[in-house]
Design a protein around this motif. Sequence first.
Motif, mmCIF file in Angstrom:
data_model
loop_
_atom_site.group_PDB
_atom_site.id
_atom_site.type_symbol
_atom_site.label_atom_id
_atom_site.label_comp_id
_atom_site.label_asym_id
_atom_site.label_seq_id
_atom_site.Cartn_x
_atom_site.Cartn_y
_atom_site.Cartn_z
ATOM 1 N N ILE A 17 0.855 -1.187 0.000
ATOM 2 C CA ILE A 17 0.000 0.000 0.000
ATOM 3 C C ILE A 17 0.891 1.238 0.000
ATOM 4 O O ILE A 17 1.732 1.404 0.889
ATOM 5 N N LEU A 18 0.753 2.064 -1.028
ATOM 6 C CA LEU A 18 1.659 3.208 -1.227
ATOM 7 C C LEU A 18 0.872 4.513 -1.246
ATOM 8 O O LEU A 18 -0.344 4.520 -1.433
ATOM 9 N N THR A 51 -0.406 -4.157 -5.716
ATOM 10 C CA THR A 51 -0.007 -2.782 -5.388
ATOM 11 C C THR A 51 -1.224 -1.869 -5.400
ATOM 12 O O THR A 51 -1.952 -1.796 -6.388
ATOM 13 N N ILE A 52 -1.424 -1.190 -4.288
ATOM 14 C CA ILE A 52 -2.540 -0.252 -4.122
ATOM 15 C C ILE A 52 -1.940 1.103 -3.790
ATOM 16 O O ILE A 52 -1.184 1.219 -2.820
ATOM 17 N N ALA A 53 -2.228 2.118 -4.598
ATOM 18 C CA ALA A 53 -1.579 3.413 -4.369
ATOM 19 C C ALA A 53 -2.573 4.550 -4.276
ATOM 20 O O ALA A 53 -3.480 4.676 -5.107
ATOM 21 N N PHE A 54 -2.379 5.391 -3.260
ATOM 22 C CA PHE A 54 -3.187 6.592 -3.094
ATOM 23 C C PHE A 54 -2.481 7.797 -3.711
ATOM 24 O O PHE A 54 -1.266 7.966 -3.549
ATOM 25 N N PRO A 77 -4.892 2.010 -8.368
ATOM 26 C CA PRO A 77 -4.752 3.389 -7.895
ATOM 27 C C PRO A 77 -6.051 3.876 -7.266
ATOM 28 O O PRO A 77 -7.143 3.478 -7.683
ATOM 29 N N ILE A 78 -5.922 4.689 -6.242
ATOM 30 C CA ILE A 78 -7.099 5.267 -5.574
ATOM 31 C C ILE A 78 -6.923 6.775 -5.454
ATOM 32 O O ILE A 78 -5.915 7.253 -4.928
ATOM 33 N N HIS A 79 -7.911 7.495 -5.927
ATOM 34 C CA HIS A 79 -7.878 8.953 -5.847
ATOM 35 C C HIS A 79 -8.373 9.418 -4.480
ATOM 36 O O HIS A 79 -9.282 8.835 -3.906
ATOM 37 N N TYR A 80 -7.764 10.473 -3.960
ATOM 38 C CA TYR A 80 -8.375 11.151 -2.806
ATOM 39 C C TYR A 80 -8.495 12.641 -3.091
ATOM 40 O O TYR A 80 -7.720 13.199 -3.861
ATOM 41 N N ASP A 81 -9.475 13.239 -2.450
ATOM 42 C CA ASP A 81 -9.731 14.664 -2.631
ATOM 43 C C ASP A 81 -8.788 15.502 -1.777
ATOM 44 O O ASP A 81 -8.215 15.002 -0.806
ATOM 45 N N TRP A 82 -8.671 16.754 -2.113
ATOM 46 C CA TRP A 82 -7.823 17.639 -1.328
ATOM 47 C C TRP A 82 -8.266 19.082 -1.540
ATOM 48 O O TRP A 82 -8.847 19.394 -2.565
ATOM 49 N N GLY A 83 -8.036 19.906 -0.569
ATOM 50 C CA GLY A 83 -8.331 21.330 -0.732
ATOM 51 C C GLY A 83 -9.473 21.794 0.153
ATOM 52 O O GLY A 83 -10.076 21.006 0.887
#
Lengths: 324, 324
Positions: free
Chosen positions: A74-75, A99-102, A117-123
């Motif tokens: 997990i990265l 492999t799982i990556a944020f 791949p996994i997206h995350y929000d920001w801001g």
Amino acid sequence: MNNEHIKQLGDAIKSVKSGEVKNFYFVACGGSMALLYPAHYIYDREIDIPAAIYSSNEFIHRAPKALGKGSVVILCSHSGNTPETVKAAEFARGKGAITIAFSNLVDSPLWKAAEYPIHYDWGQDADAAEENNGMLYRLIFGILEEVISNEKYGRALKNVDNLQKIYKYNKEATAEAADEFGKKYKREKLIYTLASGPNYGVAYSFTSCLLMEMLWINSNAIHAGEFFHGPFEITDYDVPFIVIKGLGETRPIDDRAHVFAEKFSEKVEVIDAATFNMEGIDEDLRGYFAPLVAGVILRQYADRIAEHTGHPLSVRRYMWKMEY
Amino acid sequence: MNNEHIKQLGDAIKSVKSGEVKNFYFVACGGSMALLYPAHYIYDREIDIPAAIYSSNEFIHRAPKALGKGSVVILCSHSGNTPETVKAAEFARGKGAITIAFSNLVDSPLWKAAEYPIHYDWGQDADAAEENNGMLYRLIFGILEEVISNEKYGRALKNVDNLQKIYKYNKEATAEAADEFGKKYKREKLIYTLASGPNYGVAYSFTSCLLMEMLWINSNAIHAGEFFHGPFEITDYDVPFIVIKGLGETRPIDDRAHVFAEKFSEKVEVIDAATFNMEGIDEDLRGYFAPLVAGVILRQYADRIAEHTGHPLSVRRYMWKMEY
């Protein structure tokens, strides 16, 4: 989260199949590595499969022999551009690991390197449940729910939805303390942090990213248990410590360091999870969520040092300015 | 080693049976934990069974679920009296793990708590091959020889016998540099250390036990790869760094940190394994033995700071003087 992001998360969770996992690795650099600390802790506590955490470059060069088919790696990298973490994903994938990556950035190099791949929000407008910590907790409790039968993990997933509310409440409740801290400590050249268990990562990121990187204040994230086996000898009346106290099983380690620091230093600031408002987080899960709240509070502390010193958190002298 | 000590070591080695081991834990506090770092590194590299390292108190309170039958827990305490490590041995043994503990003191509490206690020699007349590091390497390569068929481990065991000679040579070769270091750095209030891979433990013990505990000099053992993800922003012309450079696969990580430190600080001291005399250690095993030599050299550096500051390494203000 849009439908695609929900699908990404679901695919990653389903990739981890009960009985097929040999070990977990949590791999990233700096603040992103620190972010993975509580996940490592939770896996150590909840599942009888060995887990380890490494800085990306150490992971690649060390090349653990236990890495391979049956490993889940997990990265995380905010930009998805951290070269060491991109290489770590390629390296692990090449060895046959899941492999799982944020990453905040969709289609970044890390995004392409990892299988899941996994997206995350920001801001400003992001909901905490969809930011890095929220998405990470969705993944790790989602995997636990998938491979272990325990109703607690479903509750943890529901608790993630309350992070935004909790962050907001605890930030407001500590705004004044943070400002006082900024004023009191603005001339310090060195501030130590102390923590243990799931909270060590927060001490590490506050030390490495906020104090050293952003504020140019010397520091060391001392493990609260290790404190007594060497480092505590530097304690003196004018040596500043921030003690992060968690909840649950590792709290006695923090308590002991706290008592000692208070006894011999006049500059002790305590971030105590027992004083957090954790409404919306189930009692038995609060220890796991406490580091997330501590991180938000500490960020505010750093903001106030920045304000009182006139050294904005955005200032760098090397990072992003040159090749290194 | 007398016959009894040889038997203890042999029994411990034979307790670890191929196919029955699920995971390894290295558990101790402070300098003893640092001592176990290279062993953890070597196991990560050489055997496809997950290994982890924890400070004793963290290990007990964290209580990893993967600890149990099939776990091998390797512990160390010089006096055998460190309460957290004694408890860790009892805790692990109670969970059904194989417990192997190093101690200078025979019949100490740790000695009694562990299933397989191993004595090591200490003091002026001790041979390095029978001191803590020597005995630890005998154990870990002995286990590897037992469970994996590779002639390299037999050679490693023979190499241990040459430690004494190598220590002596490299101490003499660096005596002058150590004295210059002591003179040059004696007024520093803060000295950072940088290392990676098998050498990180040496940086950690130099930071925690020699600089902070014994010399009351502020420090932080920064992982050389992590350096670039935050901490390097505190680098300035007058910020002192000790860079420990290893051999082999993790050396590129050290090189990068070294180049950066040299570029922006005028106070960089390098302990470079490439300059060590490693005669008697096989070429392909030198990377594993380098941290042991670096440790001996660094001890001498600390001795010379003590000499130039008039602050003996034996001085404490808290340790052994009160309850804490």
